[in-house]
Scaffold this active site. Structure first.
Site, mmCIF file in Angstrom:
data_model
loop_
_atom_site.group_PDB
_atom_site.id
_atom_site.type_symbol
_atom_site.label_atom_id
_atom_site.label_comp_id
_atom_site.label_asym_id
_atom_site.label_seq_id
_atom_site.Cartn_x
_atom_site.Cartn_y
_atom_site.Cartn_z
ATOM 1 N N GLY A 163 0.834 -1.194 0.000
ATOM 2 C CA GLY A 163 0.000 0.000 0.000
ATOM 3 C C GLY A 163 0.867 1.242 0.000
ATOM 4 N N ILE B 248 2.487 2.786 2.449
ATOM 5 C CA ILE B 248 3.739 2.655 3.187
ATOM 6 C C ILE B 248 4.652 1.643 2.514
ATOM 7 C CG2 ILE B 248 4.761 2.002 5.398
ATOM 8 C CD1 ILE B 248 2.195 3.041 6.738
ATOM 9 N N THR C 292 6.296 -2.958 11.299
ATOM 10 C CA THR C 292 5.872 -1.629 11.750
ATOM 11 C C THR C 292 4.388 -1.433 11.481
ATOM 12 O OG1 THR C 292 6.547 -0.673 9.611
ATOM 13 C CG2 THR C 292 8.146 -0.563 11.419
ATOM 14 N N SER C 293 3.672 -2.520 11.257
ATOM 15 C CA SER C 293 2.254 -2.452 10.943
ATOM 16 C C SER C 293 1.416 -2.659 12.195
ATOM 17 C CB SER C 293 1.912 -3.479 9.869
ATOM 18 O OG SER C 293 0.552 -3.408 9.514
ATOM 19 N N ARG C 294 1.045 -3.919 12.487
ATOM 20 C CA ARG C 294 0.286 -4.247 13.691
ATOM 21 C C ARG C 294 0.829 -5.557 14.249
ATOM 22 N NH1 ARG C 294 -0.579 0.195 13.339
ATOM 23 N NH2 ARG C 294 -2.542 1.382 13.383
ATOM 24 N N GLU D 174 0.406 -2.505 24.724
ATOM 25 C CA GLU D 174 1.240 -1.306 24.785
ATOM 26 C C GLU D 174 0.748 -0.381 25.899
ATOM 27 O OE1 GLU D 174 1.481 0.568 20.953
ATOM 28 O OE2 GLU D 174 2.134 -1.259 19.938
ATOM 29 N N HIS E 14 6.575 1.925 19.596
ATOM 30 C CA HIS E 14 5.544 2.397 18.665
ATOM 31 C C HIS E 14 5.763 3.859 18.266
ATOM 32 C CE1 HIS E 14 1.188 1.345 17.315
ATOM 33 N NE2 HIS E 14 1.866 1.970 16.369
#
Length: 323
Positions: free
Chosen positions: A159, A161, A240-242, A271, A290
């Protein structure tokens, strides 16, 4: 909604204590009483006690989830603003059922793409280890770096990113490939990357794998033990997504048992990351708290956008609505 009295607003999870200075909150003076919370409130009862009097709440990404149960306990809430235009931790159907308008803010895709490379390069060149040795008087040159030029970068997701990450990989002289359930050969070609034959093919042939997918029921647990075992023992994984896209227990095992050379992550299942989480001590793991979206430009957009959202709501003309 225009009212004759001052509305109360809470800005949650302002960890760095910078929300007040990133936007012109005084524009709301006389109409909205704004307070900023710089501490995270993980206990639901504490959160309700703190913001139960608020008509407006501003949340930072997914730091504080808003499930249906929470909306039921906040009868005064009428406007919920999230940074960015997507927040999977907000139950939009429950918000609508309780008469809560949900709005987003401007956001930029460049910061997480940049942080992806901070993690990837940090892993490849042993940056943390070497810096620690230099500062402590340890050995001079103790690691052997992993080359990027001529190696394959495999992207799970292409996408906004992922495409930016691909361009940097190409600039380093990497062979860039990508895969996702809906990715087409034409879309991959337009981005200058190769479409992998399958997820398994991407994992088996890549020297670096980077995750750039939206979390959904289709992507939850997409990278589990079987997938991590398919990766090369010299390969690195970056997420670095989820966090939920990668099975966290399997990742710990992969690191501890040497299935892969290392991993970097900016996202975690809980988190802030609990002090006893095994990832904190897993070998060859580079973790960050994060920070993907945590830049000055992004924060300006988030909080200035929040002020705009509040003004529009007070004028009975909400903007950037979600759901």
């Amino acid at each position: 909604m225009t009212t004759g009295s001052t509305s109360r607003c809470a800005v949650l999870d302002d960890y760095q204590g910078v929300a007040r200075e990133r936007a012109d909150w005084p524009r709301l003076a006389g109409r909205v009483d704004v307070r900023f919370l710089d501490r995270h409130l993980p206990a639901r009862d504490d959160l309700v006690a703190e913001i139960g009097d608020c008509e407006i709440v501003v949340v930072m990404r997914e730091r504080t989830p808003f499930p249906a149960e929470l909306f039921a306990r906040l009868p005064k809430l009428r406007l919920l603003i999230t940074s960015g235009m997507r927040n999977a931790s907000i139950d939009l159907a429950a918000a609508a059922a309780h008469g809560v308008t949900v709005c987003g803010t401007p956001s930029n895709s460049e910061p997480p793409a940049e942080l992806t490379w901070a993690l990837l390069l940090g892993l490849a060149r042993g940056v943390v280890t070497e810096n620690g040795n230099l500062r402590s008087g340890g050995p001079w040159q103790s690691t052997l770096g992993a080359d990027l030029h001529g190696r394959r970068l495999g992207l799970l997701g292409l996408g906004k990113i992922g495409t930016k990450v691909a361009r940097v990989g190409a600039a380093f002289g990497m062979d860039v490939a990508a895969w996702s359930q809906n990715l087409t050969a034409q879309r991959a070609a337009d981005a200058g990357v190769t479409l992998a034959a399958s997820k398994e093919d991407l994992l088996e042939t890549s020297d670096f794998v980077s995750v750039h997918l939206v979390l959904s029921e289709r992507t939850r647990g997409l990278v589990g033990a079987a997938e991590l075992r398919r990766m090369r023992p010299t390969a690195y994984l970056v997420n670095t997504s989820r966090a939920a896209i990668v099975d966290q227990d399997a990742l710990v095992r992969a690191l501890c048992e040497g299935w892969i050379a290392g991993a970097g992550s900016d996202v975690f299942a809980t988190e802030p990351l609990p002090l006893d989480d095994p990832l904190r001590t897993a070998p060859n793991f580079l973790g960050l708290p994060h920070l993907g979206y945590v830049t000055g430009r992004n924060y300006d957009g988030y909080f200035q956008g929040a002020v705009e959202d509040i003004e529009a709501y007070l004028a009975d003309a909400p903007i950037r609505t979600l759901g």
